[in-house]
Design an enzyme around this catalytic site. Structure first.
Site, short mmCIF file in Angstrom:
data_model
loop_
_atom_site.label_atom_id
_atom_site.label_comp_id
_atom_site.label_asym_id
_atom_site.label_seq_id
_atom_site.Cartn_x
_atom_site.Cartn_y
_atom_site.Cartn_z
N ASP A 82 -26.59 16.99 -5.21
CA ASP A 82 -26.70 18.43 -4.93
C ASP A 82 -27.09 19.17 -6.21
O ASP A 82 -26.44 19.00 -7.25
CB ASP A 82 -25.33 18.90 -4.42
N ASP A 104 -33.48 20.85 -8.01
CA ASP A 104 -33.41 22.30 -8.00
C ASP A 104 -34.03 22.82 -9.28
O ASP A 104 -33.36 23.02 -10.29
CB ASP A 104 -31.97 22.77 -7.86
N1 PH4 Z 1 -23.36 23.83 -2.76
C1 PH4 Z 1 -22.17 23.37 -3.48
C2 PH4 Z 1 -22.31 23.48 -4.99
C3 PH4 Z 1 -21.08 22.98 -5.73
O1 PH4 Z 1 -20.97 22.60 -9.48
P1 PH4 Z 1 -20.24 22.57 -8.18
O2 PH4 Z 1 -19.67 21.20 -7.84
O3 PH4 Z 1 -19.16 23.64 -8.08
O4 PH4 Z 1 -21.36 22.91 -7.09
O5 PH4 Z 1 -24.55 23.37 -3.12
C4 PH4 Z 1 -23.32 24.74 -1.71
O6 PH4 Z 1 -24.35 25.21 -1.24
C5 PH4 Z 1 -21.96 25.09 -1.14
O7 PH4 Z 1 -21.90 26.38 -0.57
P2 PH4 Z 1 -20.47 27.09 -0.30
O8 PH4 Z 1 -19.97 27.62 -1.59
O9 PH4 Z 1 -20.76 28.20 0.66
O10 PH4 Z 1 -19.57 26.08 0.32
ZN ZN Z 2 -25.95 24.89 -3.11
#
Ligand code: PH4
Ligand code: ZN
Length: 307
Positions: A82, A104
């Site tokens: 992600d 991204d």
């Molecule tokens: N994501 C999650 C991103 C998480 O750095 P990290 O582990 O905190 O990143 O890509 C989303 O789109 C989640 O959306 P949400 O906050 O609405 O659940």
């Molecule tokens: Zn995201």
């Protein structure tokens, strides 16, 4: 069965439903995602951010998913990186067995984003790995950079059409007004559904909704009952998720809802059993709460019953 994200989402695109892409950093949340999928016969995408990889290691996260996919061989699952911020980050995930990567590069200008994405597609497709890219920028935290007001931007359909044609990307995340985290809207929730439909019409590929947590009332209440503070929090309402899926969304990124559901139960044990020292007695109810929330979400997304 661990399969390519492209294959999994092609089916969702053709069937007009969405698959939840749920973030995890640890064993318990991964178990909860598989357990819920098993309960309602749903395909799933499990995903790890670069932060998750820094926390647990790509090898560990892949091993957890591999073990669970062998335990539930009938569940189609893709493991996605992600918000990969660089070509190297995507290659690292591919080398560790991820079956989907998001590059991204939305913080770069259009031409640079396109050039980096093309390189990722070349390497990923050679390994039968699906590729996601993002156009426009979400409010909130993007690539560990805080994106606010004027720096957030919606997707441009002309750019989306050109980008998909030239990059060969398998699925695209168009910014249509969502944001990461628990505080998505200042006033009434609003998403650009017409823009979404236009992007779908012009690209014809699976689309991705980032920042798609709903923060259901009962989940927020369970967190607040233990003294937690989520004042002013607002998610994407369930009926908006349904409208987004009608508009062409096939991958629904969800992390915040899992975090709140999980931590509400941890907080409850902290509050009610001050002498509890066994981590299992915190994480077992927390895991169960995530399963319950995800079962309902998979029904909303239309992925339930799609195995
Ligand atoms: N994501 C999650 C991103 C998480 O750095 P990290 O582990 O905190 O990143 O890509 C989303 O789109 C989640 O959306 P949400 O906050 O609405 O659940
Ligand atoms: Zn995201």
């Amino acid at each position: 069965m661990l399969i390519s994200g492209a294959k999994l989402l092609k089916k969702a695109h053709e069937g007009g439903y969405a698959v939840g892409a749920f973030n995890f950093n640890n064993m318990e949340i991964a178990q909860a995602i598989f357990e819920a999928a098993n309960e309602v016969s749903s395909p799933i995408i499990v995903q790890c951010s670069e932060g998750a990889i820094k926390y647990a290691g790509a090898d560990m996260l892949h091993a957890i998913v591999k073990t669970l996919s062998e335990k539930y061989p009938h569940i189609p699952v893709a493991l996605n990186l992600d918000h990969g911020t660089s070509f190297e980050s995507c290659v690292h995930a591919i080398a560790h067995g991820f079956t989907s990567v998001m590059i991204d590069a939305s913080h770069h200008n259009f031409e640079e984003n396109l050039a980096i994405t093309k390189e990722v597609v070349r390497v990923a497709h050679a390994a039968d790995v699906g590729v996601e890219a993002e156009l426009g920028r979400l409010m909130g935290i993007e690539d560990n950079i805080v994106v606010e007001g004027k720096n957030a931007s919606l997707v441009d359909p002309d750019e989306a059409e050109k980008f998909v044609k030239e990059s060969g990307v398998d699925y695209l995340a168009p910014a249509i007004g969502t944001s990461h985290g628990a505080f998505k809207f200042k006033g009434e929730p609003k998403l650009e559904f017409e823009l979404l439909k236009e992007v779908k019409r012009r690209t014809g590929i699976p689309l991705v909704l980032h920042g798609a947590s709903s923060i259901p009332d009962e989940v927020r209440a369970s967190f607040e009952q233990t003294g937690g503070d989520l004042k002013g929090s607002k998610g994407v309402p369930a009926n908006f998720l349904e409208l987004a899926i009608k508009g062409g969304i096939n991958k629904v990124n969800t992390d915040t809802d899992l975090r709140i559901a999980f931590m509400a139960q941890v907080r409850k044990v902290v509050k009610e059993k001050p002498s509890e020292i066994d981590p299992r007695n915190y994480f077992k109810p927390a895991r169960a709460a995530v399963v319950a929330m995800l079962i309902e979400r998979m029904k909303v997304l239309g992925s339930a019953g799609k195995i």
